[in-house]
Design an enzyme around this catalytic site. Structure first.
Site, PDB file in Angstrom:
ATOM      1  N   ASP A  33     -30.085 -84.140 -41.013  1.00  0.00           N
ATOM      2  CA  ASP A  33     -29.879 -82.715 -40.795  1.00  0.00           C
ATOM      3  C   ASP A  33     -28.801 -82.515 -39.756  1.00  0.00           C
ATOM      4  O   ASP A  33     -28.517 -83.402 -38.964  1.00  0.00           O
ATOM      5  CB  ASP A  33     -31.172 -82.069 -40.297  1.00  0.00           C
ATOM      6  CG  ASP A  33     -32.160 -81.870 -41.423  1.00  0.00           C
ATOM      7  OD1 ASP A  33     -31.754 -81.980 -42.590  1.00  0.00           O
ATOM      8  OD2 ASP A  33     -33.337 -81.620 -41.127  1.00  0.00           O
ATOM      9  N   LYS A  55     -27.917 -77.878 -42.434  1.00  0.00           N
ATOM     10  CA  LYS A  55     -27.402 -76.522 -42.409  1.00  0.00           C
ATOM     11  C   LYS A  55     -27.402 -76.096 -40.956  1.00  0.00           C
ATOM     12  O   LYS A  55     -28.117 -76.637 -40.137  1.00  0.00           O
ATOM     13  CB  LYS A  55     -28.288 -75.596 -43.229  1.00  0.00           C
ATOM     14  CG  LYS A  55     -29.734 -75.577 -42.715  1.00  0.00           C
ATOM     15  CD  LYS A  55     -30.417 -74.304 -43.058  1.00  0.00           C
ATOM     16  CE  LYS A  55     -31.836 -74.288 -42.494  1.00  0.00           C
ATOM     17  NZ  LYS A  55     -32.476 -73.005 -42.572  1.00  0.00           N
ATOM     18  N   MET A 170     -37.077 -70.537 -34.683  1.00  0.00           N
ATOM     19  CA  MET A 170     -36.220 -69.842 -35.660  1.00  0.00           C
ATOM     20  C   MET A 170     -36.202 -68.330 -35.541  1.00  0.00           C
ATOM     21  O   MET A 170     -35.850 -67.649 -36.489  1.00  0.00           O
ATOM     22  CB  MET A 170     -36.666 -70.191 -37.105  1.00  0.00           C
ATOM     23  CG  MET A 170     -36.595 -71.655 -37.400  1.00  0.00           C
ATOM     24  SD  MET A 170     -37.315 -72.083 -38.996  1.00  0.00           S
ATOM     25  CE  MET A 170     -39.051 -72.038 -38.662  1.00  0.00           C
TER      26      MET A 170
HETATM   27  N1  SAH Z   1     -38.527 -79.947 -36.737  1.00  0.00           N
HETATM   28  C1  SAH Z   1     -37.910 -79.217 -35.650  1.00  0.00           C
HETATM   29  C2  SAH Z   1     -37.839 -77.739 -35.937  1.00  0.00           C
HETATM   30  C3  SAH Z   1     -36.948 -77.385 -37.086  1.00  0.00           C
HETATM   31  S1  SAH Z   1     -36.888 -75.662 -37.404  1.00  0.00           S
HETATM   32  C4  SAH Z   1     -38.664 -79.521 -34.368  1.00  0.00           C
HETATM   33  O1  SAH Z   1     -39.748 -80.117 -34.404  1.00  0.00           O
HETATM   34  O2  SAH Z   1     -38.166 -79.198 -33.296  1.00  0.00           O
HETATM   35  C5  SAH Z   1     -35.394 -75.222 -36.571  1.00  0.00           C
HETATM   36  C6  SAH Z   1     -35.714 -74.424 -35.325  1.00  0.00           C
HETATM   37  O3  SAH Z   1     -36.143 -75.311 -34.304  1.00  0.00           O
HETATM   38  C7  SAH Z   1     -34.548 -73.706 -34.734  1.00  0.00           C
HETATM   39  O4  SAH Z   1     -34.316 -72.474 -35.381  1.00  0.00           O
HETATM   40  C8  SAH Z   1     -34.997 -73.512 -33.322  1.00  0.00           C
HETATM   41  O5  SAH Z   1     -35.917 -72.469 -33.222  1.00  0.00           O
HETATM   42  C9  SAH Z   1     -35.741 -74.797 -33.067  1.00  0.00           C
HETATM   43  N2  SAH Z   1     -34.882 -75.787 -32.390  1.00  0.00           N
HETATM   44  C10 SAH Z   1     -34.467 -76.959 -32.855  1.00  0.00           C
HETATM   45  N3  SAH Z   1     -33.735 -77.606 -31.928  1.00  0.00           N
HETATM   46  C11 SAH Z   1     -33.700 -76.820 -30.849  1.00  0.00           C
HETATM   47  C12 SAH Z   1     -33.130 -76.924 -29.556  1.00  0.00           C
HETATM   48  N4  SAH Z   1     -32.432 -77.995 -29.196  1.00  0.00           N
HETATM   49  N5  SAH Z   1     -33.313 -75.910 -28.700  1.00  0.00           N
HETATM   50  C13 SAH Z   1     -34.013 -74.816 -29.040  1.00  0.00           C
HETATM   51  N6  SAH Z   1     -34.584 -74.667 -30.244  1.00  0.00           N
HETATM   52  C14 SAH Z   1     -34.432 -75.651 -31.138  1.00  0.00           C
END
Ligand code: SAH
Length: 487
Positions: A33, A55, A170
Site C-alpha cells: 500500500d 491509494k 479516515m
Molecule cells: N491498517 C491501518 C489503517 C488503515 S485505514 C492501521 O492499522 O493503522 C487508513 C487510515 O488510517 C487513515 O485514513 C488514517 O486515519 C489512519 N492512518 C494511517 N496512518 C496514519 C498515520 N501515520 N497518522 C495518522 N493516521 C494514520
C-alpha cells in the site's frame, strides 16, 4: 503457498516489527500500500517484484478487485508473497477480507500484526488511549461513513454513549459531522479532542481543542489525511505529555533530482529532518561495458564520483586488481564508496571538485594516470595533468541518461518549496523533464559547477553549499530554512 499479510506500522520505520523485516527481506513478491513507512522496502531483494497497489486518501485507487486478482495470481505462483499494509493488517486494512479470499482459494495465509495508527499516532502525540480514572475502554471507529446517511454501519447514538476513548480512522473530511453527531448523541461539546496528522512521521502535527471546535481548528490548520482523531478526556493529556518534536524541515517539501540509486540516502536524511521529499530522478546511471586495463603501468588512479567508485569495484571484481597506483578520490562520498570495497584512498582533496584534486597533486611525480569516471565529464583534471606532461588515460565506466518524469511527479516537483541539484547533469536533465523551477521555489545547488550549469539555464541558485557534498547541501538548506540557527 502462503501469502503473508504483514503490517508495516504507521510511518516511523523504526516501528516495523522484526518479523515484518524478515519477511520483506525474503519475499519474491511484495504487494504494498502507499501508506507504509518511507524506506519500508529498502530491505527487499533486488530481484523481488514490488507492486504498488496503494491509494492516497481518497485519491486514485487501484480497485480492490485488481488487488484481489494480483493476490490470487501471486499466491498461486508458489513464491514467497508479502501483502504489506500500513499499520495493522486487520485494523481497517481489509486484511480480513483478503485473508478470506485467499483461504477460500486454498491459499494459506499468515498474519503479522503491526503497530496501528490509532494507538501509535496518539502515543506520539502524548495521548495514552486508556488511562486509569479517565478512560477504561477504547473504541476504534471508521470515520469514513457519512454520519448523516440514513443507513450506517456505525451506531452514532451508541458510540456517543460509549464509556471511553473514541479513536477515528479516515475521518478528516467528515470531522465536523462526526463531532456534531457525537454532541447530538450526548457527548459534551466541551470534551477534549485531538487530531494527529501523519502520526509518527517526522512531520507529524497535532491540533487539539474541544469537540465543538476541533473541526474548525483542523480546517484552519489545513490538516489532511492521513490523520487520526481522538475524542475523550485523555486527549487533553497532549498538553502535558507531548514529547515528539517535528524536525526542522517539517512542513517543507524538497525535490531530490539525483539518480534513483543515489537519491535514497539524501532523501532519507531529508525525511528524518521532517521534510516531505519529492523524488524526481531526472537522470539514470547506465553502466558501460568496460575492461580494466593492467594497472601495473599507472602510478595514479583517479576516481571522480561515488558511482565511478562503485562501478570500478564491480569492474575489478577483486580489489587486488586495483593494487599498484596511488588512488585519488574526489569527494568524501567517493572515498566512502571505495572504502565499502576495502580500499582506502591515498589522496582526498579538501574540496570535492576536480580543481582541488589538481592542486593536491601538484607536488607529486606522476608519469601515467588513469581516470575512472563518466563517459562525458568535465576535462579539468585530464587537461591539467596532460599539461604537466602526464600520460592520461580515461576509463569510461558509465553514462548519465535522462529519465522521464510522470505527470504526478512533475506536478509535485513544481509545487515543492525547494529544488535541490547535486550535479550539472541533474540540472540539464531535470529542466528537460520537469521544466525550470517555478517562481517562488528555492533552488539549492551543491557547489559552483552545478551553480554554473543552473546559470546556463537562466536560473540563479538561492542557496549554494559551502561543502560540496550531500551533507553540505543539507546544512545549507537547513541554514536557509532557519537562518542563524544551529542544528
Ligand atoms: N491498517 C491501518 C489503517 C488503515 S485505514 C492501521 O492499522 O493503522 C487508513 C487510515 O488510517 C487513515 O485514513 C488514517 O486515519 C489512519 N492512518 C494511517 N496512518 C496514519 C498515520 N501515520 N497518522 C495518522 N493516521 C494514520
Amino acid at each position: 503457498m502462503t501469502v503473508h499479510l504483514v503490517g508495516a506500522g504507521p510511518g516511523d520505520a523504526g516501528l516495523m516489527t522484526v518479523r515484518a523485516l524478515e519477511l520483506i527481506a525474503r519475499a519474491d513478491v511484495i504487494l504494498y500500500d502507499r501508506l507504509i513507512p518511507d524506506g519500508a522496502l529498502d530491505g527487499a531483494r533486488d530481484d523481488a517484484l514490488l507492486i504498488d497497489v496503494g491509494k492516497v486518501g481518497g485519491g486514485a485507487q487501484i480497485p480492490q478487485q485488481a488487488t484481489n486478482r494480483l493476490l490470487l495470481e501471486h499466491g498461486r505462483g508458489g513464491g514467497e508473497v508479502v501483502r504489506l499494509k500500513g499499520g495493522d493488517p486487520f485494523v481497517f486494512g481489509r486484511g480480513g477480507e483478503e485473508a478470506q479470499l485467499l483461504r477460500r482459494a486454498g491459499i494459506d495465509v499468515s498474519v503479522v500484526p503491526g503497530v496501528t495508527a490509532g494507538v501509535a499516532a496518539a502515543a506520539y502525540a502524548g495521548i495514552p488511549v486508556t488511562q486509569r480514572g479517565m478512560a477504561a475502554a477504547v473504541a476504534f471507529v471508521t470515520g469514513h461513513e457519512d454520519p448523516e446517511k440514513d443507513e450506517t454501519q456505525v451506531d452514532w447514538r451508541a458510540l456517543a454513549a460509549f464509556p471511553g476513548t473514541l479513536v477515528f480512522y479516515m475521518g478528516v473530511r467528515r470531522l465536523d459531522r462526526i463531532a456534531a453527531q457525537l454532541v447530538a448523541g450526548g457527548r459534551p461539546a466541551s470534551e477534549p479532542a485531538a487530531i494527529i496528522e501523519r502520526g509518527t512521521f517526522a512531520d507529524q502535527r497535532t491540533v487539539s481543542g474541544t469537540l465543538a471546535e476541533i473541526a474548525a481548528r483542523a480546517g484552519d490548520a489545513g490538516v489532511r489525511a492521513p490523520a487520526i482523531t481522538v475524542v475523550g478526556p485523555v486527549a487533553a493529556l497532549h498538553d502535558e505529555l507531548a514529547w515528539f518534536h517535528a524536525g526542522p524541515l517539517a512542513g517543507r517539501s524538497v525535490v531530490v533530482t539525483r539518480a534513483r540509486a543515489q537519491s535514497s540516502a539524501l532523501a532519507g536524511r531529508l525525511r528524518a529532518l521532517g521534510a516531505r521529499v519529492v523524488e524526481a530522478p531526472a537522470i539514470r546511471i547506465e553502466p558501460l561495458e568496460t575492461r580494466l586495463p593492467e594497472l601495473a603501468g599507472f602510478d595514479l588512479l583517479c576516481v571522480t564520483s561515488p558511482n565511478g567508485a562503485r562501478l570500478l569495484l564491480e569492474t575489478a571484481r577483486d580489489a587486488r586488481a586495483l593494487a599498484g597506483p596511488a588512488i585519488a578520490a574526489i569527494g568524501p562520498g567517493t572515498a566512502d564508496a571505495l572504502r565499502a570495497g576495502g580500499i582506502e584512498a591515498d589522496i582526498v582533496p579538501p574540496r570535492a571538485v576536480a580543481e582541488s584534486l589538481v592542486d593536491a597533486l601538484a607536488e607529486r611525480a606522476i608519469a601515467r594516470a588513469l581516470i575512472a569516471r563518466a563517459e562525458q565529464a568535465r576535462d579539468v583534471l585530464p587537461e591539467a595533468l596532460r599539461e604537466r606532461g602526464v600520460d592520461v588515460e580515461i576509463l569510461p565506466l558509465y553514462r548519465t541518461v535522462p529519465e522521464s518524469l510522470d505527470a504526478a511527479a512533475r506536478e509535485a516537483a513544481l509545487a515543492a518549496d525547494y529544488v535541490t541539484f547535486t550535479s550539472a547533469s541533474s540540472v540539464r536533465f531535470y529542466v528537460g523533464a520537469a521544466g525550470a523551477p517555478a517562481d517562488g521555489q528555492r533552488i539549492v545547488s551543491i557547489g559552483p559547477i552545478t551553480s554554473d550549469a543552473l546559470r546556463e539555464h537562466g536560473l540563479e541558485p538561492h542557496v549554494e553549499a559551502q561543502e560540496h557534498t550531500p551533507d553540505g547541501l543539507l546544512a545549507a538548506l537547513l541554514a536557509d530554512v532557519a537562518p542563524g540557527q544551529l542544528f
